[in-house]
Scaffold this active site. Structure first.
Site, short mmCIF file in Angstrom:
data_model
loop_
_atom_site.label_atom_id
_atom_site.label_comp_id
_atom_site.label_asym_id
_atom_site.label_seq_id
_atom_site.Cartn_x
_atom_site.Cartn_y
_atom_site.Cartn_z
N LYS A 217 2.26 0.03 15.16
CA LYS A 217 3.70 -0.01 15.47
C LYS A 217 4.11 -1.22 16.29
CE LYS A 217 4.71 3.61 13.30
NZ LYS A 217 5.29 3.26 12.00
N TYR B 138 4.87 6.98 9.91
CA TYR B 138 3.97 5.86 9.66
C TYR B 138 4.71 4.71 8.95
CZ TYR B 138 -0.37 3.33 8.65
OH TYR B 138 -1.35 2.37 8.60
N PRO C 204 -2.77 0.42 19.09
CA PRO C 204 -2.63 -0.10 17.72
C PRO C 204 -2.85 0.94 16.62
CG PRO C 204 -4.68 -0.83 18.68
CD PRO C 204 -3.91 -0.16 19.78
N TYR D 20 -8.82 5.40 8.10
CA TYR D 20 -8.91 5.75 9.52
C TYR D 20 -9.97 6.85 9.64
CZ TYR D 20 -4.30 3.55 10.35
OH TYR D 20 -3.25 2.67 10.45
N HIS E 69 0.85 -1.20 0.00
CA HIS E 69 0.00 0.00 0.00
C HIS E 69 0.88 1.24 0.00
CE1 HIS E 69 -4.03 -1.77 1.65
NE2 HIS E 69 -3.52 -2.49 0.65
C1 PHB Z 1 -5.04 -4.17 11.20
O1 PHB Z 1 -5.16 -4.44 9.98
O2 PHB Z 1 -5.29 -5.00 12.11
C2 PHB Z 1 -4.56 -2.78 11.59
C3 PHB Z 1 -4.15 -1.92 10.60
C4 PHB Z 1 -3.70 -0.63 10.95
C5 PHB Z 1 -3.71 -0.26 12.29
C6 PHB Z 1 -4.12 -1.15 13.29
C7 PHB Z 1 -4.56 -2.42 12.94
O3 PHB Z 1 -3.29 0.99 12.63
#
Ligand code: PHB
Ligand code: APR
Length: 390
Positions: free
Chosen positions: A296, A384, A292, A200, A72
């Site tokens: 990280k 990120y 999460p 997000y 990605h």
């Molecule tokens: C996930 O795909 O579980 C996931 C992806 C991004 C995040 C947290 C969890 O920031």
């Protein structure tokens, strides 16, 4: 039994370390209290930084990731019903690899098994002894018998609840923590992801995240109360709340289906210092936890193991101890930067119970500045995709 490095924990940290040492001819024994199926049953995050990708290649475990992982180059942040794309590739020249932690752990498990690695599952009551001596040891029980592993060094890769951190002298260990007043309710479904990249969402009802494991398996999260009762969240209720929080076009096109996994995770920021005492080295969740939000956790474990494996290899191959001596400081320098970034993302994307109108105004200003400033996006993107290991 006698080995060179005793490792507690067969999660990503312990297995990655064991595999990297093996490839350099260094022996290790991994003690894991659970069964392989239990370890693989823990659903965790799924975004790998380039550093983690390179670690798996160095560990000769990247074949399935390279075949099945999704690269990605960016993702979206949505607030006020407007979707904004953060172009990671433009700002950093790199993207991220979407590949589940469960798959990473399985690939590492398979590699250790193929090499005949000593990974002992269902090892009960693992205890650490003689950390200040030249022959530290681990004891454990299995099949009703007491066992002992005498080694040169111990790697505490036993996660947040393991015994390693607790084996550090109280007058040596310093802990720093922030517990967030909410949790994440996550579901895994065999449905088409709602978008090609992650979304997000900052919504007045709470945070939401649209992620994936493949183009046929989706992972969704919604912010919930930290003491939420999972039994009260039927699939229908989750889909309804998710669709309220998503931007309208995503809410209309989302493919819904039965959850194949459903869980609530608490959110915490935590750092333990130092990460070494005598012959014990802490790595991964044993030493630090991040919310999460910034994806990280696994990636910080990778940088710890990068530094620890290099230190152990330098010792066994060249008798050098300088990398061991600098291990804790080098890890913590990168850990605190990732803690800050994860805390910041969590702070600007979630609804806090005690949030007033000023707090909400600042949150929206943070997001508005980020999505309207190229320099702000460049700084965000480099955090990120992952800051350099060295
Ligand atoms: C996930 O795909 O579980 C996931 C992806 C991004 C995040 C947290 C969890 O920031
Ligand atoms: N004895 C033996 N093994 C133990 C003990 C014990 N007393 N306590 C815990 N363990 C094992 C756990 O069962 C687990 O398999 O240690 C392992 C620790 O693995 P993780 O918790 O996954 O931690 P780590 O390997 O550092 O990986 C960090 O995992 O939890 C996620 O979000 C975190 O993505 C991050 C990654």
């Amino acid at each position: 039994m006698r080995t060179q490095v005793g490792i507690i924990g067969a999660g990503p940290s312990g297995l990655l370390l064991s595999q990297l040492l093996h490839l350099q001819g260094i022996e290790s024994v991994v003690l894991e209290r659970r069964t392989p199926d239990y370890v693989l049953g823990r659903i965790r995050a799924g975004v790998l930084e380039e550093g983690m990708v390179q670690m798996l290649r160095r560990a000769e475990c990247a074949g399935r990731m390279d075949a099945e992982g999704l690269i990605h180059d960016g993702f979206e942040i949505c607030f006020g019903e407007v979707r904004h794309r953060i172009d990671l590739k433009k700002h950093t020249g790199a993207g991220v690899m979407v590949y589940g932690q469960t798959e990473v752990t399985k690939d590492l498990m398979d590699a250790r098994a193929a090499a005949g690695g000593a990974v002992i599952y269902e090892a009960e009551n693992v205890a650490l002894h003689d950390l200040d001596s030249n022959t530290p040891k681990l004891t454990y029980q299995k099949d009703g018998a007491e066992h002992e592993v005498v080694c040169d060094y111990i790697a505490g890769c036993d996660g947040f609840h393991g015994p390693s951190r607790r084996a550090m002298p109280e007058n040596v260990l310093k802990e720093h923590e922030r517990v967030y007043p909410f949790g994440w309710l996550g579901i895994l479904t065999d449905t088409r992801p709602v978008a090609d990249e992650l979304i997000y969402v900052n919504h007045w009802r709470g945070f939401a995240l649209c992620s994936m494991r493949s183009m046929t398996r989706s992972r969704y999260y919604i912010q919930c109360a930290f003491d939420e009762n999972l039994d009260e969240w039927t699939d229908d209720r989750i889909w309804d709340e998710l669709r309220v929080r998503l931007p309208a076009d995503a809410a209309e096109s989302i493919e819904m289906g039965p959850s194949i996994e459903k869980s609530i995770a608490p959110l915490r920021s935590f750092v333990a210092e130092p990460m070494r005492h005598g012959r014990l080295f802490l790595a991964g969740d044993a030493a630090h936890i991040v919310p999460p939000t910034g994806a990280k956790g696994l990636n910080l474990a990778a940088s710890d193991i990068h530094f620890l494996s290099n230190a152990l290899i330098a010792f066994y191959q060249d008798g050098q101890t300088d990398l061991m001596d600098s291990y804790s400081e080098k890890c913590l320098d990168r850990i605190w930067k990732a803690e800050r970034f994860s805390w910041w993302m969590t702070t600007v994307l979630h609804r806090f119970p005690d949030q007033n109108s000023f707090d909400r105004g600042v949150q929206l200003a943070e997001l508005d500045y980020l999505t309207s400033s190229e320099p702000a996006q460049a700084a965000f993107a480099e955090n990120y995709v992952g800051l350099p290991f060295e």
